[in-house]
Design an enzyme around this catalytic site. Structure first.
Site, PDB file in Angstrom:
ATOM      1  CE1 TYR A 148      -3.917   2.189   0.521  1.00 31.09           C
ATOM      2  CE2 TYR A 148      -2.750   3.075   2.423  1.00 31.09           C
ATOM      3  CZ  TYR A 148      -3.801   3.140   1.521  1.00 31.09           C
ATOM      4  OH  TYR A 148      -4.735   4.150   1.622  1.00 31.09           O
ATOM      5  CE  LYS A 152      -3.614   4.821  -2.047  1.00 36.33           C
ATOM      6  NZ  LYS A 152      -4.691   5.387  -2.887  1.00 36.33           N
ATOM      7  CG  ASP A 276       0.010   0.132  13.955  1.00 36.76           C
ATOM      8  OD1 ASP A 276      -0.705   0.042  12.940  1.00 36.76           O
ATOM      9  OD2 ASP A 276      -0.370   0.630  15.024  1.00 36.76           O
ATOM     10  N   PRO A 277       2.221   2.709  12.494  1.00 31.98           N
ATOM     11  CG  PRO A 277       1.120   4.214  11.061  1.00 31.98           C
ATOM     12  CD  PRO A 277       1.217   2.769  11.420  1.00 31.98           C
ATOM     13  NE  ARG A 280      -0.570   7.712   9.288  1.00 30.88           N
ATOM     14  CZ  ARG A 280       0.737   7.649   9.093  1.00 30.88           C
ATOM     15  NH1 ARG A 280       1.532   8.563   9.575  1.00 30.88           N
ATOM     16  NH2 ARG A 280       1.248   6.681   8.378  1.00 30.88           N
TER      17      ARG A 280
HETATM   18  N1  LIG Z   1     -10.564   5.956   4.364  1.00 30.00           N
HETATM   19  C1  LIG Z   1      -9.422   6.477   4.759  1.00 30.00           C
HETATM   20  O1  LIG Z   1      -9.255   6.777   5.951  1.00 30.00           O
HETATM   21  C2  LIG Z   1      -8.311   6.742   3.766  1.00 30.00           C
HETATM   22  C3  LIG Z   1      -7.103   7.274   4.255  1.00 30.00           C
HETATM   23  C4  LIG Z   1      -6.081   7.517   3.343  1.00 30.00           C
HETATM   24  C5  LIG Z   1      -6.267   7.286   1.992  1.00 30.00           C
HETATM   25  N2  LIG Z   1      -7.446   6.773   1.540  1.00 30.00           N
HETATM   26  C6  LIG Z   1      -7.583   6.528   0.094  1.00 30.00           C
HETATM   27  O2  LIG Z   1      -8.863   6.950  -0.339  1.00 30.00           O
HETATM   28  C7  LIG Z   1      -9.343   6.071  -1.362  1.00 30.00           C
HETATM   29  C8  LIG Z   1     -10.713   5.541  -0.987  1.00 30.00           C
HETATM   30  O3  LIG Z   1     -10.622   4.846   0.259  1.00 30.00           O
HETATM   31  P1  LIG Z   1     -11.909   4.236   0.970  1.00 30.00           P
HETATM   32  O4  LIG Z   1     -11.683   4.294   2.430  1.00 30.00           O
HETATM   33  O5  LIG Z   1     -13.119   4.832   0.385  1.00 30.00           O
HETATM   34  O6  LIG Z   1     -11.761   2.703   0.548  1.00 30.00           O
HETATM   35  P2  LIG Z   1     -12.848   1.682  -0.041  1.00 30.00           P
HETATM   36  O7  LIG Z   1     -12.215   0.341   0.002  1.00 30.00           O
HETATM   37  O8  LIG Z   1     -14.167   1.861   0.639  1.00 30.00           O
HETATM   38  O9  LIG Z   1     -13.020   2.181  -1.533  1.00 30.00           O
HETATM   39  C9  LIG Z   1     -12.102   1.847  -2.562  1.00 30.00           C
HETATM   40  C10 LIG Z   1     -12.901   1.564  -3.827  1.00 30.00           C
HETATM   41  O10 LIG Z   1     -11.968   1.250  -4.866  1.00 30.00           O
HETATM   42  C11 LIG Z   1     -12.464   0.112  -5.568  1.00 30.00           C
HETATM   43  N3  LIG Z   1     -11.339  -0.576  -6.203  1.00 30.00           N
HETATM   44  C12 LIG Z   1     -10.288  -1.191  -5.595  1.00 30.00           C
HETATM   45  N4  LIG Z   1      -9.461  -1.710  -6.509  1.00 30.00           N
HETATM   46  C13 LIG Z   1      -9.996  -1.424  -7.729  1.00 30.00           C
HETATM   47  C14 LIG Z   1      -9.608  -1.679  -9.078  1.00 30.00           C
HETATM   48  N5  LIG Z   1      -8.483  -2.362  -9.370  1.00 30.00           N
HETATM   49  N6  LIG Z   1     -10.406  -1.233 -10.081  1.00 30.00           N
HETATM   50  C15 LIG Z   1     -11.539  -0.542  -9.801  1.00 30.00           C
HETATM   51  N7  LIG Z   1     -11.949  -0.260  -8.562  1.00 30.00           N
HETATM   52  C16 LIG Z   1     -11.182  -0.695  -7.536  1.00 30.00           C
HETATM   53  C17 LIG Z   1     -13.164  -0.724  -4.508  1.00 30.00           C
HETATM   54  O11 LIG Z   1     -14.072  -1.677  -5.025  1.00 30.00           O
HETATM   55  C18 LIG Z   1     -13.838   0.368  -3.676  1.00 30.00           C
HETATM   56  O12 LIG Z   1     -15.118   0.682  -4.187  1.00 30.00           O
HETATM   57  C19 LIG Z   1      -8.280   4.981  -1.534  1.00 30.00           C
HETATM   58  O13 LIG Z   1      -7.453   5.306  -2.615  1.00 30.00           O
HETATM   59  C20 LIG Z   1      -7.499   5.053  -0.227  1.00 30.00           C
HETATM   60  O14 LIG Z   1      -6.184   4.621  -0.404  1.00 30.00           O
HETATM   61  C21 LIG Z   1      -8.467   6.492   2.399  1.00 30.00           C
END
Ligand SMILES: NC(=O)c1ccc[n+]([C@@H]2O[C@H](COP(=O)([O-])OP(=O)(O)OC[C@H]3O[C@@H](n4cnc5c(N)ncnc54)[C@H](O)[C@@H]3O)[C@@H](O)[C@H]2O)c1
Length: 316
Positions: A148, A152, A276-277, A280
């Protein structure tokens, strides 16, 4: 009518972003393979406003069924919780590298603005707190979280290079812990874990001493930050933290959850996972300065909304 393409729009943050875009009068196309998302999160939208395309964005994109020109590409597709990205480790590496390249190429072809959903995990286990965007991070490149964190970071490097090499109008947003309705009960993140356990009258599982800190941003605040970054002019190539700077220990957070649930706090200690951080906390002075953004939702209010959602899903 303006059009936006959202990858990962069936997920937690993505579906709230789609809600916001539709409320701004924008037509939305969602690309999602449902690896961790669910179309139910978009069930309240009709096809006229939100087009759903079942697609793995790491595969070549289906240009024949996508609009030729869109105004924004929001790239959110990626498993986000440690439980999911460990289970889907190679897919996570692919979606944040190859998938990001496809999303960037589509944005270039369609003359769109590009918004990358990156993460505070780019900072790894940081030596500075709060973390400003200028901090380069401390990441284990080969540990269990690296599928991850490092993918990223690669996505950030690729996006920055598309700005420098092809003059793409892109911005990189580093999200910190975000929470709210539509999180999955079983995705292993601390908010759904604690809320589910509290509703079931179970002990709350705390990893390590519980003295590690996190900061929690309510999803409507998060989406407001994303939207402001999408409409801001003159910020190509900028990296911006989006999160809540109110930092608290996990133990302190557990106390608040128990209090809202009206239960006596019981803790089930678990060993701290590797890498684990320990802290944050975002430095959001840049978001305040260039987006005029800061989170507004009180943690207790946001948590009560989250409790309501979990209850509506059938948790006791
Ligand atoms: N929720 C948080 O606290 C948080 C923190 C930091 C970063 N993010 C980033 O925000 C974004 C959304 O996170 P979230 O919490 O909504 O996660 P989530 O898992 O609820 O949503 C991710 C979505 O991406 C889709 N997906 C995954 N791989 C895919 C692929 N290969 N093709 C098409 N769709 C795909 C999944 O089906 C899902 O609908 C991510 O990129 C995540 O890294 C989230």
């Amino acid at each position: 009518m303006k059009t936006a393409l959202v990858t990962g729009g069936a997920g937690f943050i993505g579906s709230h972003l789609v809600d916001r875009l539709v409320s701004e009068g924008i037509r939305v196309v969602v690309l999602d393979n449902l690896a961790t998302g669910n179309w139910d999160n978009l069930a309240h939208h009709d096809e006229q406003h939100v087009t759903r395309v079942l697609w793995d964005v790491s595969e070549p994109w289906p240009d024949d069924i996508l609009p030729r020109a869109v105004d924004w590409v929001f790239h959110l597709a990626s498993p986000a919780s440690p439980v999911h990205y460990r289970r889907l480790a190679v897919q996570t590496l692919m979606v944040n590298s190859v998938g990001t390249k496809h999303a960037l190429d589509f944005a270039l072809r369609s003359h769109a603005r590009f918004i990358l959903a990156s993460t505070s995990e780019s900072y790894g286990d940081p030596e500075v707190s709060p973390q400003p965007e200028t901090y380069w991070g401390r990441v284990n490149p080969v540990g269990p979280r690296s599928c991850y964190d490092e993918s990223k970071r690669f996505g950030e490097a690729l996006t920055s290079e598309y700005v420098r090499t092809y003059d793409l109008d892109a911005r990189i947003l580093r999200f910190f812990n975000c929470y709210g309705p539509r999180m999955q009960a079983e995705d292993g993140r601390v908010v759904p874990n604690f809320v589910r356990q509290a509703l079931q009258g179970e002990a709350l599982t705390v990893y390590g001493t519980g003295q590690q800190t996190r900061s929690f941003c309510y999803v409507s605040d998060e989406v407001d930050g994303i939207w402001r970054a999408a409409v801001a002019d003159g910020i190509a190539g900028e990296i911006i933290n989006i999160g809540n700077p109110e930092e608290r220990t996990i133990l302190n957070f557990a106390e608040m959850v128990a209090d809202i649930a009206g239960i006596t706090l019981q803790i089930e200690p678990r060993p701290l996972p590797p890498d684990d951080p320990t802290n944050r906390c975002p430095d959001i002075s840049k978001a305040r300065r260039i987006l005029g953004w800061e989170p507004r939702t009180d943690l207790r209010v946001g948590l009560e909304e989250t409790f309501r959602f979990f209850r509506s899903q059938g948790s006791p």
